[in-house]
Write a protein that holds these residues in place. Structure first.
Motif, short mmCIF file in Angstrom:
data_model
loop_
_atom_site.label_atom_id
_atom_site.label_comp_id
_atom_site.label_asym_id
_atom_site.label_seq_id
_atom_site.Cartn_x
_atom_site.Cartn_y
_atom_site.Cartn_z
N ARG A 81 0.83 -1.21 0.00
CA ARG A 81 0.00 0.00 0.00
C ARG A 81 0.86 1.26 0.00
N GLN A 82 1.91 1.23 0.81
CA GLN A 82 2.76 2.41 0.98
C GLN A 82 3.45 2.81 -0.32
N ALA A 83 3.80 1.82 -1.15
CA ALA A 83 4.57 2.11 -2.37
C ALA A 83 3.86 3.11 -3.27
N PHE A 84 2.51 3.06 -3.33
CA PHE A 84 1.77 3.96 -4.20
C PHE A 84 1.81 5.41 -3.71
N GLU A 85 2.11 5.58 -2.43
CA GLU A 85 2.24 6.92 -1.87
C GLU A 85 3.67 7.43 -1.95
N LEU A 86 4.65 6.52 -2.01
CA LEU A 86 6.05 6.91 -2.09
C LEU A 86 6.43 7.37 -3.50
N VAL A 87 5.78 6.79 -4.50
CA VAL A 87 6.16 7.06 -5.88
C VAL A 87 5.49 8.34 -6.37
N LYS A 88 6.11 8.99 -7.34
CA LYS A 88 5.59 10.25 -7.86
C LYS A 88 4.21 10.07 -8.49
N LYS A 89 3.50 11.18 -8.66
CA LYS A 89 2.10 11.11 -9.06
C LYS A 89 1.92 10.51 -10.46
N LEU A 90 2.78 10.89 -11.41
CA LEU A 90 2.66 10.41 -12.79
C LEU A 90 3.91 9.66 -13.21
N ASP A 91 3.71 8.55 -13.94
CA ASP A 91 4.81 7.80 -14.55
C ASP A 91 5.79 7.19 -13.55
N GLY A 92 5.32 6.91 -12.36
CA GLY A 92 6.16 6.23 -11.38
C GLY A 92 6.25 4.73 -11.66
N ARG A 93 7.33 4.11 -11.18
CA ARG A 93 7.52 2.66 -11.37
C ARG A 93 7.75 2.01 -10.01
N ILE A 94 7.14 0.85 -9.83
CA ILE A 94 7.28 0.09 -8.59
C ILE A 94 7.78 -1.30 -8.94
N LEU A 95 8.88 -1.72 -8.32
CA LEU A 95 9.46 -3.04 -8.57
C LEU A 95 9.19 -3.94 -7.37
N TYR A 96 8.53 -5.06 -7.63
CA TYR A 96 8.24 -6.04 -6.58
C TYR A 96 9.36 -7.07 -6.56
N PHE A 97 10.35 -6.80 -5.70
CA PHE A 97 11.54 -7.64 -5.67
C PHE A 97 11.40 -8.82 -4.71
N GLY A 98 10.78 -8.59 -3.57
CA GLY A 98 10.72 -9.61 -2.53
C GLY A 98 9.47 -10.46 -2.60
N ALA A 99 9.55 -11.64 -1.97
CA ALA A 99 8.40 -12.53 -1.83
C ALA A 99 8.27 -12.91 -0.36
N ALA A 100 7.06 -13.29 0.03
CA ALA A 100 6.82 -13.70 1.41
C ALA A 100 5.78 -14.81 1.44
N TYR A 101 5.82 -15.62 2.50
CA TYR A 101 4.86 -16.72 2.68
C TYR A 101 4.30 -16.65 4.10
N PRO A 102 2.97 -16.55 4.24
CA PRO A 102 1.95 -16.47 3.18
C PRO A 102 2.06 -15.18 2.37
N ALA A 103 1.53 -15.22 1.17
CA ALA A 103 1.69 -14.10 0.24
C ALA A 103 0.96 -12.86 0.75
N PRO A 104 1.60 -11.69 0.69
CA PRO A 104 0.92 -10.44 1.06
C PRO A 104 -0.13 -10.07 0.02
N GLU A 105 -1.05 -9.20 0.42
CA GLU A 105 -2.12 -8.78 -0.47
C GLU A 105 -1.73 -7.51 -1.22
N LEU A 106 -2.25 -7.41 -2.42
CA LEU A 106 -2.06 -6.22 -3.24
C LEU A 106 -3.41 -5.83 -3.80
N SER A 107 -3.93 -4.71 -3.34
CA SER A 107 -5.24 -4.26 -3.82
C SER A 107 -5.15 -2.78 -4.17
N ILE A 108 -5.55 -2.47 -5.40
CA ILE A 108 -5.54 -1.07 -5.84
C ILE A 108 -6.58 -0.91 -6.94
N ASP A 109 -7.20 0.22 -6.97
CA ASP A 109 -8.14 0.57 -8.03
C ASP A 109 -7.37 0.66 -9.35
N SER A 110 -7.75 -0.12 -10.33
CA SER A 110 -7.04 -0.10 -11.62
C SER A 110 -7.10 1.27 -12.29
#
Length: 348
Positions: free
Chosen positions: A251-280
């Protein structure tokens, strides 16, 4: 003296690692006999020891972050010779289209997918000797510590992620998580000319990140989003690298990145898998890029080896002080599984 046996570490069940012995495979024309010096315990390995990755199966002769010295080469090996220090890349088939292009093996059987004739899974990286295809080995600087040379594989995964993220000089990159992989990402991004800000909660990792010269946000005392906004004059980061996997961080990543044309890299994995929910629609209107990465290609291994050999990326601070001989591999896994630890090295 002809070497006929190999001693190796193996996970037999949750919470138990032991040392066994087996016949050493023959050295074929394109193979190399390596006297292995060190193997660092990857997150994947200790997570299975903790029982979080039971699907990988047993007995698991695991490990893949290793380095060693060439002892013998097959008759068709031209680029390696006895005495060379090498680090282990991926063991691939060498004949498929992906291997020929250097972009990844279509028949890849590395790690838990690889099953030996005597029923063991894995790459036998926690072993005193191993026979490897020459194409899976890359020459390293001789004065590198064995555990440091073994960082070639995780650094190659970082190189792959940064190439997908398309970072450019002078961009601001926020790395969330200052563990081993987070600080590898941070160092590599800095080497590419980026301004790097690291966000972390654990005290020892914050200390290490600061000692490496990074701008560090202590999430215990400062809100990372507000601090990144302050440090970037309200703009936010050009790119965010999530080196930890957690629902809150997603959730935090969408607030850290700039408003337009930002990129987010999902490098890590965890078990159980974390949730990712965002309005498309948010992704649509902000023109965001959500990028996944895993593994590395041949070119990434070569770049990672160069970074280590030239000292562009330095990893001595990412290895715990306690080193364990092979016979104490159970103790090594126990330490590696302690939250907050960097890499634990098994000396072979």
């Amino acid at each position: 003296m002809k070497i006929e046996k190999m001693r190796f570490g193996v996970l037999t069940e949750k919470g138990h690692a032991e040392v066994r012995e087996r016949a050493l495979p023959p050295v074929g024309p394109e193979d190399v006999l390596v006297k292995q010096e060190a193997c660092n315990i990857c997150t994947t390995d200790y997570q299975q020891w903790l029982g979080q990755r039971e699907g990988r199966g047993y007995p698991m002769a695991s490990g893949h972050e290793s380095s060693g010295i060439v002892v013998e080469t097959g008759e068709d090996v031209k680029d390696l010779k006895p005495g060379d220090r090498v680090a282990l890349a991926y063991v691939t088939c060498g004949i498929c289209d992906g291997c020929k292009r250097g972009t990844g093996c279509s028949n890849n059987e590395i790690g838990p997918k690889k099953v030996s004739g005597d029923g063991y899974r894995g790459m036998f990286a926690y072993a005193d000797y191993a026979v490897r295809p020459a194409r899976a080995l890359i020459k390293m600087r001789k004065d590198l510590e064995p555990g440091e040379a073994a960082f070639m594989e995780p650094l190659a995964a970082v190189v792959k992620g940064l190439s997908k993220l398309r970072v450019q000089p002078l961009e601001t990159v926020v790395v969330v998580g200052a563990g081993t992989m987070g600080l590898l990402n941070a160092q590599a991004a800095r080497a590419l000319g980026c301004r790097v800000i690291v966000s972390e909660l654990m005290e020892n990792k914050i200390k290490t990140a600061r000692e490496m010269g990074f701008e560090v946000i202590d999430g215990n005392v400062t809100d990372p989003v507000e601090e990144v906004k302050r440090l970037t004059d309200g703009k936010g980061a050009d790119a965010v690298i999530l080196a930890v996997a957690a629902t809150a961080v997603n959730r935090q990543a969408f607030e850290l990145v700039k408003k337009l044309d930002g990129r987010i890299l999902y490098f890590g994995a965890a078990y159980p898998a974390p949730e990712l929910s965002i309005d498309s629609n948010v992704i649509h209107y902000r023109r965001l890029e959500l990028i996944g990465t895993f593994g590395a290609d041949l070119a990434d291994f070569c770049t990672a080896a160069d970074m280590l050999n030239q000292g562009v990326v330095r990893v001595s601070a990412l290895i715990e002080k306690n080193r364990y001989p092979l016979d104490r591999i159970q103790e090594a896994f126990a330490e590696a599984a302690v939250p907050g630890k960097f890499r634990v090295s098994v000396l072979l």
